[in-house]
Design a protein around this motif. Structure first.
Motif, mmCIF file in Angstrom:
data_model
loop_
_atom_site.group_PDB
_atom_site.id
_atom_site.type_symbol
_atom_site.label_atom_id
_atom_site.label_comp_id
_atom_site.label_asym_id
_atom_site.label_seq_id
_atom_site.Cartn_x
_atom_site.Cartn_y
_atom_site.Cartn_z
ATOM 1 N N LYS A 82 0.880 -1.408 0.066
ATOM 2 C CA LYS A 82 -0.001 0.021 -0.033
ATOM 3 C C LYS A 82 0.786 1.327 -0.051
ATOM 4 C CE LYS A 82 -3.787 2.144 2.634
ATOM 5 N NZ LYS A 82 -4.580 1.971 3.683
ATOM 6 N N GLU A 83 1.981 1.338 0.904
ATOM 7 C CA GLU A 83 2.834 2.411 0.889
ATOM 8 C C GLU A 83 3.512 2.457 -0.307
ATOM 9 O OE1 GLU A 83 5.641 1.734 4.046
ATOM 10 O OE2 GLU A 83 4.191 1.575 5.491
ATOM 11 N N ARG A 84 3.950 1.668 -1.085
ATOM 12 C CA ARG A 84 4.742 1.541 -2.410
ATOM 13 C C ARG A 84 3.515 2.423 -3.259
ATOM 14 N NH1 ARG A 84 8.015 -3.997 -3.219
ATOM 15 N NH2 ARG A 84 9.548 -3.723 -1.352
ATOM 16 N N ILE A 85 2.486 1.911 -3.449
ATOM 17 C CA ILE A 85 1.239 2.354 -4.485
ATOM 18 C C ILE A 85 1.076 3.660 -4.144
ATOM 19 C CG2 ILE A 85 -0.959 2.079 -5.164
ATOM 20 C CD1 ILE A 85 -0.728 -0.762 -4.759
ATOM 21 N N GLU A 86 0.988 4.130 -3.005
ATOM 22 C CA GLU A 86 0.632 5.207 -2.738
ATOM 23 C C GLU A 86 1.646 6.332 -3.050
ATOM 24 O OE1 GLU A 86 -0.345 5.266 1.383
ATOM 25 O OE2 GLU A 86 -2.587 4.706 0.958
ATOM 26 N N LYS A 87 3.000 5.944 -2.554
ATOM 27 C CA LYS A 87 4.380 6.561 -3.168
ATOM 28 C C LYS A 87 4.382 7.017 -4.592
ATOM 29 C CE LYS A 87 9.380 6.652 -2.817
ATOM 30 N NZ LYS A 87 10.476 6.002 -2.332
ATOM 31 N N THR A 88 3.968 5.859 -5.244
ATOM 32 C CA THR A 88 4.205 5.694 -6.884
ATOM 33 C C THR A 88 3.075 7.084 -7.408
ATOM 34 O OG1 THR A 88 4.939 3.632 -7.053
ATOM 35 C CG2 THR A 88 3.962 4.631 -8.959
ATOM 36 N N LEU A 89 2.004 6.816 -6.721
ATOM 37 C CA LEU A 89 0.810 7.785 -7.161
ATOM 38 C C LEU A 89 0.996 9.119 -6.854
ATOM 39 C CD1 LEU A 89 -2.481 5.855 -6.123
ATOM 40 C CD2 LEU A 89 -1.494 6.112 -8.285
ATOM 41 N N ARG A 90 1.896 9.410 -5.720
ATOM 42 C CA ARG A 90 1.917 10.685 -5.312
ATOM 43 C C ARG A 90 3.219 11.485 -6.547
ATOM 44 N NH1 ARG A 90 2.033 8.920 -0.089
ATOM 45 N NH2 ARG A 90 4.168 8.469 -0.135
ATOM 46 N N GLN A 91 4.066 10.425 -6.937
ATOM 47 C CA GLN A 91 5.377 10.839 -8.046
ATOM 48 C C GLN A 91 4.404 10.994 -9.353
ATOM 49 O OE1 GLN A 91 7.999 7.633 -7.626
ATOM 50 N NE2 GLN A 91 9.056 8.715 -5.955
ATOM 51 N N ILE A 92 3.446 10.463 -9.742
ATOM 52 C CA ILE A 92 3.135 10.357 -10.820
ATOM 53 C C ILE A 92 2.298 11.838 -10.913
ATOM 54 C CG2 ILE A 92 1.076 9.734 -12.289
ATOM 55 C CD1 ILE A 92 1.768 6.735 -11.414
ATOM 56 N N LYS A 93 1.648 12.210 -9.798
ATOM 57 C CA LYS A 93 0.802 13.552 -9.675
ATOM 58 C C LYS A 93 1.789 14.613 -9.910
ATOM 59 C CE LYS A 93 -3.146 11.560 -7.394
ATOM 60 N NZ LYS A 93 -3.904 11.688 -6.010
ATOM 61 N N LYS A 94 2.982 14.619 -9.625
ATOM 62 C CA LYS A 94 3.915 15.701 -9.338
ATOM 63 C C LYS A 94 4.175 16.130 -10.863
ATOM 64 C CE LYS A 94 5.834 14.964 -5.081
ATOM 65 N NZ LYS A 94 7.051 14.843 -3.950
#
Length: 94
Positions: A82-94
């Protein structure tokens, strides 16, 4: 499912009746086993059934790899995933 009386054809028959055989396979969604010298040599099947078969084989391979990972103790806890997915999504949004 193969109906051996209807779906087993010698190669000479297939060569002489290819259009009808292809139409039969497409309409019935039943594969035709092609024989040569009395031995099964090939299978002719409709594209939709072929794609489903390929997807089923791929899924089976994934399940096997997952099972092997579990047996080998190579599992990732749910929270880490879950943490990895959330981190990846945050990076994509930037």
């Amino acid at each position: 499912m193969v109906n051996l009386t209807q779906d087993l054809k010698p190669i000479s028959y297939v060569k002489a009746h290819i259009t009808e055989v292809v139409d039969y396979v497409g309409d019935s969604r039943s594969p035709v086993v092609i024989t040569q010298n009395g031995e099964a040599k090939a299978v002719l099947m409709d594209i939709e059934s072929y794609e489903k078969t390929i997807h089923a084989v791929a899924l089976s391979k994934l399940l096997h790899l997952s099972e092997k990972s579990a047996i080998d103790g190579k599992l990732i806890p749910h929270e880490k995933v879950k943490e990895r997915i959330e981190k990846t999504l945050r990076q994509i949004k930037k």
